[in-house]
Design a protein around this motif. Structure first.
Motif, short mmCIF file in Angstrom:
data_model
loop_
_atom_site.label_atom_id
_atom_site.label_comp_id
_atom_site.label_asym_id
_atom_site.label_seq_id
_atom_site.Cartn_x
_atom_site.Cartn_y
_atom_site.Cartn_z
N SER A 96 -44.37 -82.15 31.22
CA SER A 96 -44.76 -81.14 30.60
C SER A 96 -43.69 -80.10 30.41
O SER A 96 -43.01 -79.68 31.14
CB SER A 96 -46.04 -80.48 31.62
OG SER A 96 -46.61 -79.28 30.89
N VAL A 97 -44.05 -79.37 29.07
CA VAL A 97 -43.23 -78.38 28.57
C VAL A 97 -43.82 -77.14 29.22
O VAL A 97 -42.86 -76.14 29.09
CB VAL A 97 -42.83 -78.50 27.15
CG1 VAL A 97 -42.17 -79.58 26.95
CG2 VAL A 97 -44.06 -78.36 26.40
N LYS A 98 -44.80 -77.06 29.49
CA LYS A 98 -45.58 -75.93 29.77
C LYS A 98 -45.94 -75.87 31.04
O LYS A 98 -46.03 -76.90 31.87
CB LYS A 98 -46.83 -75.38 28.91
CG LYS A 98 -46.62 -75.24 27.42
CD LYS A 98 -47.96 -74.75 26.82
CE LYS A 98 -47.50 -73.33 26.36
NZ LYS A 98 -48.39 -72.55 25.99
N ALA A 99 -46.25 -74.73 31.94
CA ALA A 99 -46.94 -74.70 33.26
C ALA A 99 -48.42 -75.40 33.45
O ALA A 99 -49.08 -75.47 32.31
CB ALA A 99 -47.19 -73.25 33.54
N VAL A 100 -48.65 -76.09 34.48
CA VAL A 100 -49.55 -76.87 34.72
C VAL A 100 -50.53 -76.24 35.90
O VAL A 100 -49.87 -76.26 36.99
CB VAL A 100 -49.26 -78.51 35.18
CG1 VAL A 100 -50.64 -79.25 35.37
CG2 VAL A 100 -48.50 -79.08 34.22
N LYS A 101 -51.59 -75.98 35.80
CA LYS A 101 -52.66 -75.38 36.64
C LYS A 101 -52.62 -76.12 37.72
O LYS A 101 -52.91 -77.27 37.67
CB LYS A 101 -53.76 -74.82 36.03
CG LYS A 101 -53.57 -73.75 34.93
CD LYS A 101 -55.05 -73.44 34.35
CE LYS A 101 -54.56 -72.20 33.47
NZ LYS A 101 -54.03 -71.17 33.84
N ALA A 111 -43.97 -71.56 40.83
CA ALA A 111 -45.26 -71.25 40.70
C ALA A 111 -45.31 -70.01 39.84
O ALA A 111 -44.51 -68.94 40.13
CB ALA A 111 -45.99 -70.84 42.05
N THR A 112 -45.78 -70.08 38.69
CA THR A 112 -45.97 -68.95 37.76
C THR A 112 -47.38 -68.62 37.55
O THR A 112 -48.34 -69.07 38.38
CB THR A 112 -45.51 -69.19 36.28
OG1 THR A 112 -46.27 -69.99 35.67
CG2 THR A 112 -44.10 -69.73 36.44
N SER A 113 -47.82 -67.53 37.12
CA SER A 113 -49.14 -67.10 37.01
C SER A 113 -49.86 -68.08 35.90
O SER A 113 -51.33 -68.16 36.13
CB SER A 113 -49.25 -65.70 36.56
OG SER A 113 -48.60 -65.58 34.99
N ASP A 114 -49.20 -69.00 35.25
CA ASP A 114 -49.84 -69.95 34.40
C ASP A 114 -50.14 -71.21 35.15
O ASP A 114 -50.50 -72.09 34.55
CB ASP A 114 -48.94 -70.21 33.20
CG ASP A 114 -48.99 -68.80 32.28
OD1 ASP A 114 -49.96 -68.56 32.32
OD2 ASP A 114 -48.16 -68.71 31.49
#
Length: 179
Positions: free
Chosen positions: A22-27, A58-61
């Motif tokens: 994944s290139v974006k954060a995954v919840k 861990a990010t907010s996203d």
């Protein structure tokens, strides 16, 4: 939700592969649904993977796997800001519109000391999503714990972008500088 529950190590390996791809954060809730376990199990799995040295944050996203980046030089600068929560969108928009991204926010808490939260906000869409998520979850910004005083690490490929962000933050009465 999958009908099959992934167990232990196979589940952690699947999580690791999904995050790497994944290139974006995954919840965490998405990972929980894909593996048919609770969100708390995912939190434990992430902790175990981090303890093994996997570069997860861990990010907010959601969760990110820190990919090895090609040798690209970028400049980082820590800035000190002061404003109230209602000016958060304005602050973040100034920074990203100048061509920078906001890596994190830091506060100095009287009891806990330094508290750092990764933000990784680089676009107007990400600013919008962050502010909307805060409102939807009725979540307070960290700056509310310190009367509005906080730090950001901002980054860009060009010093002129950081300088432009600082000028605009100063003009908006947000940037705090030594006298």
């Amino acid at each position: 939700m999958s009908d099959k529950k992934l167990l232990g190590e196979p589940r952690r390996q699947a999580i690791l592969e999904w995050l790497k791809a994944s290139v974006k954060a995954v919840k965490g809730s998405d990972l929980a649904q894909r593996t048919n376990v609770s969100r708390q199990v995912i939190v434990q799995d992430i902790s175990l993977l981090k303890a093994r040295g996997e570069p997860l944050i861990a990010t907010s996203d959601g969760y990110l796997y820190l990919q090895q980046q090609p040798a690209v030089t970028h400049i980082e600068q820590v800035i000190v800001c002061h404003h109230q929560g209602e000016d958060t969108r304005k602050e973040l928009e100034i920074i990203v519109n100048a061509g920078c991204h906001v890596k994190d926010v830091t506060i100095m808490h009287a009891l806990y000391g330094e508290i750092v939260a990764r933000l990784e906000i680089a676009t107007i869409e990400e600013v919008d999503e962050f502010v909307k998520r805060s409102a939807k979850q009725n979540a307070s910004y960290l700056l509310e714990l310190t009367g509005g005083l906080h730090l950001h690490t901002i980054a860009s490929m060009h010093q002129r972008c950081i300088d432009q962000a600082c000028v605009q933050l100063r003009e908006a009465g947000i940037l705090i500088e030594e006298e």
